[in-house]
Design a protein around this motif. Sequence first.
Motif, PDB file in Angstrom:
ATOM      1  N   GLY A 182       6.084   7.340  -6.355  1.00 47.51           N
ATOM      2  CA  GLY A 182       7.107   6.337  -6.382  1.00 47.51           C
ATOM      3  C   GLY A 182       6.654   4.745  -6.007  1.00 47.51           C
ATOM      4  N   ILE A 183       5.273   4.935  -5.476  1.00 45.75           N
ATOM      5  CA  ILE A 183       4.892   3.334  -5.078  1.00 45.75           C
ATOM      6  C   ILE A 183       4.474   2.645  -6.296  1.00 45.75           C
ATOM      7  N   ARG A 184       4.368   3.069  -7.496  1.00 49.36           N
ATOM      8  CA  ARG A 184       4.130   2.310  -8.498  1.00 49.36           C
ATOM      9  C   ARG A 184       5.521   1.629  -9.034  1.00 49.36           C
ATOM     10  N   ASN A 185       6.550   2.409  -8.529  1.00 54.28           N
ATOM     11  CA  ASN A 185       7.993   1.760  -8.870  1.00 54.28           C
ATOM     12  C   ASN A 185       8.341   0.654  -7.830  1.00 54.28           C
ATOM     13  N   VAL A 186       7.493   0.537  -6.780  1.00 53.88           N
ATOM     14  CA  VAL A 186       7.901  -0.602  -5.923  1.00 53.88           C
ATOM     15  C   VAL A 186       7.280  -2.085  -6.142  1.00 53.88           C
ATOM     16  N   VAL A 187       8.231  -2.827  -6.559  1.00 54.95           N
ATOM     17  CA  VAL A 187       7.713  -4.172  -6.965  1.00 54.95           C
ATOM     18  C   VAL A 187       7.003  -4.842  -5.777  1.00 54.95           C
ATOM     19  N   GLN A 188       7.487  -4.815  -4.743  1.00 53.49           N
ATOM     20  CA  GLN A 188       7.036  -5.554  -3.605  1.00 53.49           C
ATOM     21  C   GLN A 188       6.076  -4.550  -2.634  1.00 53.49           C
ATOM     22  N   ARG A 189       5.072  -4.148  -3.320  1.00 49.32           N
ATOM     23  CA  ARG A 189       4.218  -3.042  -2.763  1.00 49.32           C
ATOM     24  C   ARG A 189       3.525  -3.428  -1.550  1.00 49.32           C
ATOM     25  N   GLN A 190       2.884  -4.754  -1.437  1.00 47.14           N
ATOM     26  CA  GLN A 190       2.001  -4.994  -0.287  1.00 47.14           C
ATOM     27  C   GLN A 190       3.104  -5.349   0.850  1.00 47.14           C
ATOM     28  N   GLU A 191       4.349  -5.991   0.481  1.00 44.34           N
ATOM     29  CA  GLU A 191       5.417  -5.819   1.592  1.00 44.34           C
ATOM     30  C   GLU A 191       5.726  -4.332   2.148  1.00 44.34           C
ATOM     31  N   ALA A 192       5.837  -3.459   1.307  1.00 44.32           N
ATOM     32  CA  ALA A 192       5.971  -2.063   1.843  1.00 44.32           C
ATOM     33  C   ALA A 192       5.077  -1.370   2.690  1.00 44.32           C
ATOM     34  N   PHE A 193       3.858  -1.693   2.194  1.00 44.05           N
ATOM     35  CA  PHE A 193       2.578  -1.316   2.905  1.00 44.05           C
ATOM     36  C   PHE A 193       2.780  -1.969   4.469  1.00 44.05           C
ATOM     37  N   HIS A 194       3.041  -3.079   4.534  1.00 47.47           N
ATOM     38  CA  HIS A 194       3.210  -3.720   5.644  1.00 47.47           C
ATOM     39  C   HIS A 194       4.515  -2.991   6.705  1.00 47.47           C
ATOM     40  N   GLU A 195       5.465  -2.662   5.935  1.00 48.96           N
ATOM     41  CA  GLU A 195       6.560  -1.968   6.382  1.00 48.96           C
ATOM     42  C   GLU A 195       6.305  -0.884   6.835  1.00 48.96           C
ATOM     43  N   PHE A 196       5.326  -0.242   6.132  1.00 48.93           N
ATOM     44  CA  PHE A 196       5.151   1.381   6.694  1.00 48.93           C
ATOM     45  C   PHE A 196       4.212   1.281   8.014  1.00 48.93           C
ATOM     46  N   ALA A 197       3.378   0.180   7.952  1.00 48.99           N
ATOM     47  CA  ALA A 197       2.655   0.036   9.177  1.00 48.99           C
ATOM     48  C   ALA A 197       3.455  -0.530  10.327  1.00 48.99           C
ATOM     49  N   ARG A 198       4.592  -1.194  10.120  1.00 50.69           N
ATOM     50  CA  ARG A 198       5.349  -1.647  11.289  1.00 50.69           C
ATOM     51  C   ARG A 198       6.036  -0.243  11.886  1.00 50.69           C
ATOM     52  N   VAL A 199       6.650   0.752  10.966  1.00 50.11           N
ATOM     53  CA  VAL A 199       7.477   1.923  11.439  1.00 50.11           C
ATOM     54  C   VAL A 199       6.488   3.055  11.958  1.00 50.11           C
ATOM     55  N   LEU A 200       5.339   3.187  11.587  1.00 44.97           N
ATOM     56  CA  LEU A 200       4.355   4.266  11.889  1.00 44.97           C
ATOM     57  C   LEU A 200       4.052   3.907  13.380  1.00 44.97           C
ATOM     58  N   LYS A 201       4.036   4.872  14.117  1.00 40.26           N
ATOM     59  CA  LYS A 201       3.358   4.950  15.528  1.00 40.26           C
ATOM     60  C   LYS A 201       1.888   4.925  15.419  1.00 40.26           C
ATOM     61  N   LYS A 202       1.219   4.283  16.333  1.00 40.06           N
ATOM     62  CA  LYS A 202      -0.540   4.234  16.348  1.00 40.06           C
ATOM     63  C   LYS A 202      -0.937   5.613  15.950  1.00 40.06           C
ATOM     64  N   ASP A 203      -1.712   5.573  15.154  1.00 41.00           N
ATOM     65  CA  ASP A 203      -2.402   6.684  14.574  1.00 41.00           C
ATOM     66  C   ASP A 203      -1.675   7.533  13.685  1.00 41.00           C
ATOM     67  N   GLY A 204      -0.447   7.146  13.187  1.00 40.95           N
ATOM     68  CA  GLY A 204       0.458   7.627  12.437  1.00 40.95           C
ATOM     69  C   GLY A 204      -0.170   7.680  11.070  1.00 40.95           C
ATOM     70  N   LEU A 205       0.318   8.720  10.019  1.00 39.36           N
ATOM     71  CA  LEU A 205      -0.326   8.593   8.832  1.00 39.36           C
ATOM     72  C   LEU A 205       0.674   8.317   7.611  1.00 39.36           C
ATOM     73  N   VAL A 206       0.077   7.774   6.612  1.00 40.84           N
ATOM     74  CA  VAL A 206       0.946   7.615   5.285  1.00 40.84           C
ATOM     75  C   VAL A 206       0.314   8.466   4.134  1.00 40.84           C
ATOM     76  N   ALA A 207       1.200   9.142   3.393  1.00 43.88           N
ATOM     77  CA  ALA A 207       0.334  10.018   2.415  1.00 43.88           C
ATOM     78  C   ALA A 207       1.047   9.616   1.037  1.00 43.88           C
ATOM     79  N   ILE A 208       0.229   9.381   0.409  1.00 38.48           N
ATOM     80  CA  ILE A 208       0.716   8.657  -1.006  1.00 38.48           C
ATOM     81  C   ILE A 208       0.120   9.594  -1.973  1.00 38.48           C
TER      82      ILE A 208
END
Length: 236
Positions: free
Chosen positions: A126-152
Motif C-alpha cells: 500500500g505504500i506506493r499508493n500513498v502520494v504523501q509518502r514522506q509525510e506518512a513516514f513521519h506520521e508513523f514515527a509520531r504514532v510509534l512507541k520508542k523502539d516500535g517497529l514498522v513493517a513494510i
Amino acid sequence: MGKQEKIVSMFNDIAGTYDVANRVLSMGIDKSWRNKACNKTFDFYGKDKIEKIVDVACGTGDMIQHWKKIAKENSIDIQNIVGIDPSVGMMAEGKKKLPEVEFIEAGAASMPLENDSTDIISISYGIRNVVQRQEAFHEFARVLKKDGLVAISEFTKNEKTNPLDYLTDFYMNKILPVLGGLISRNKEAYTYLPDSIDEFLTTENLCKELKLAGLEPIHVKAFSMNISTLIIAKKI
C-alpha cells in the motif's frame, strides 16, 4: 479530483472482487509473504504481549487476519488491532470478515492516533499508493512507541539482471492487467498496478526516506525473484 482521491476511488470500485483477484493473480504466494512479515516482525519485537498493532492501508483486512493467526501460533497476546484506510469500500469488505476489529477511515499521512501509542505499524502493498509518502513516514514515527517497529511489504522496483526478471515483468505488464480486468471488470485498476511499481522507488531509496523520518531499517529481504520486498524499521 487529485491523484490520491483517484486512487481511493479506484479501490472503492474494485473492493467487492479484490480478495478473489488478489489470490488468483498472486497464485496465493502473497499469503506466504504476509506470514513471513508477521513472523519476522514479532521476532524482532521480542514481546509476548503487544498493546497495539495498526495496519495502514488495511484494505479488506488481509494483513490483520495474518497478524491474528501468527500471534496465536506464537502465543503472542495482541490487545488491540486497528485497521486504517481511506477507502470505505475496501474496509466494508474487511468488516464482513473481521467484525470485531476497529476500522478507521483515514490516510497514512494523517492518522487520528495518539503520539507514542503503537507497538507495530504495518503497511502491506500500500505504500506506493500513498502520494504523501514522506509525510506518512513521519506520521508513523509520531504514532510509534520508542523502539516500535514498522513493517513494510511492497512490490519494489529492481534492476533486471536475469531472464526470470523479464518473465516477471511480462506477467506483471501483459497478463496481470487482462486477468485482473476480467475478474474485477476494471482493467484500468489492474493496469495501474504494474505502472505504479514501475514508477515507485528502489528499495535503497525507500530505506533513505524511512531514515529521514527517524525510522532505522533493521531488516531488508526480497522474496520470490525480488517481486516482493519486506522492510522492517525501528523508531529510534
